[in-house]
Design an enzyme around this catalytic site. Structure first.
Site, short mmCIF file in Angstrom:
data_model
loop_
_atom_site.label_atom_id
_atom_site.label_comp_id
_atom_site.label_asym_id
_atom_site.label_seq_id
_atom_site.Cartn_x
_atom_site.Cartn_y
_atom_site.Cartn_z
N GLU A 85 0.77 -1.18 0.24
CA GLU A 85 0.03 -0.14 0.01
C GLU A 85 0.76 1.21 -0.05
OE1 GLU A 85 -3.15 0.58 -0.38
OE2 GLU A 85 -3.76 -1.69 -0.40
N GLU A 116 7.02 -21.40 9.09
CA GLU A 116 7.02 -20.29 10.20
C GLU A 116 8.21 -21.12 11.21
OE1 GLU A 116 4.34 -20.92 13.91
OE2 GLU A 116 3.34 -20.04 12.08
#
Length: 299
Positions: A85, A116
């Site tokens: 963004e 992870e």
């Protein structure tokens, strides 16, 4: 290795929702809303740490460095979202703000099992990113114990980068590997362990604060207008003209011509109108004032 998850507040059961499966739809929504309302207050408590993180990011930008977000699962996706963004909102390059997620780009839309848990992968990603001492690396993990995030922080530290951790548990494992540790302890979720809820909301709000404030700190905002926004569609072109009009009190015709003459650069168009100067002069003045419109137009 046995994980002691019961010590993590984000993994504990919420005593107010032990009968979640028996609640009405309305009661579930009211309970979620009540829990969510606690998040801003929790973030308020850690603003001094967020401030320290922002100052590191501004320092990196001023040195030609980058802001790099890294995480796994929801945390990683939130980092990528904020990074993506920044380009249209503040007119920055793809490289200036980057987001990486454990398991690679495919992990943004689908789970990559075990990604992870790989600390080595985090270190490898830090190397692939060619992190330098000019960069600020922000690792996110609601639990504060994600091996991938810790590995990336460790390697980033070795490479001399500024390091920040964002977690939702106090005294988290990840915190000791960062210069600045932001620990927004959001408490047990209404759905046990579902940290895309309050913890995810807290991380999103903190990322909003860091990137927006850092961009203001390097001149990407004039008044409260995002003057480095890229007008890439009809709506944004219209918004650009409106910003120019609001910043200069010019009429639509003047704003439209200035935006055209400024090659679509809102910031430059504003300076051209306020100083009654050419595109070249406005560009030179902005450069001399490090991109800050207010300083460039000060008389």
């Amino acid at each position: 290795m046995i994980l002691m998850l019961e010590k993590l507040v984000t993994e504990q059961r919420n005593k107010d929702t032990l009968h979640l499966d028996q609640m009405s739809v309305k009661d579930i929504l009211l309970t979620m809303n009540q829990e969510d309302q606690r998040v801003p207050g929790i973030i308020h408590e850690v603003i001094p740490h967020i401030e320290s993180a922002v100052k590191l990011v501004i320092q990196s930008f001023q040195s030609g460095g980058r802001l790099i977000y890294a995480g796994a699962g929801t945390s990683g996706r939130l980092g990528v979202l904020d990074a993506v963004e920044c380009k249209p909102t503040f007119g920055v390059s793809d490289e200036m703000v980057k987001g990486v997620i454990a398991g690679g780009e495919q992990a943004f839309t689908q789970a990559v099992e075990g990604a992870e848990d790989n600390e080595r992968s985090g270190m490898d990603d830090a190397i692939s990113l060619q992190i330098t001492s000019n960069d600020t690396v922000i690792a996110l993990a609601a639990s504060g114990r994600t091996p991938y995030a810790i590995g990336l922080l460790k390697k980033a530290t070795e490479l001399g980068a500024n390091t920040v951790s964002i977690s939702c548990n106090k005294n988290s494992s990840m915190s000791k590997y960062a210069q600045v540790a932001i620990e927004a302890e959001t408490g047990p979720e209404i759905l046990t362990g579902s940290t895309r809820l309050k913890a995810g909301t807290a991380q999103k709000l903190i990322l909003n604060m860091i990137s927006t404030t850092a961009m203001i700190g390097i001149g990407k905002v004039y008044q409260n207008l995002m003057v480095d926004m890229q007008p890439t569609n009809e709506k944004l072109v219209a918004r650009s003209k409106r910003m120019i009009m609001e910043a200069t009190d010019a009429d639509l015709e003047t704003a439209t011509k200035a935006l055209h003459d400024a090659n679509g650069q809102v910031k430059t168009a504003i300076v051209m109108i306020l100083l009654q100067c050419s595109y070249e002069e406005a560009t030179k003045t902005l450069s001399k004032n490090r991109g800050f419109v207010r300083q460039a137009t000060k008389k």
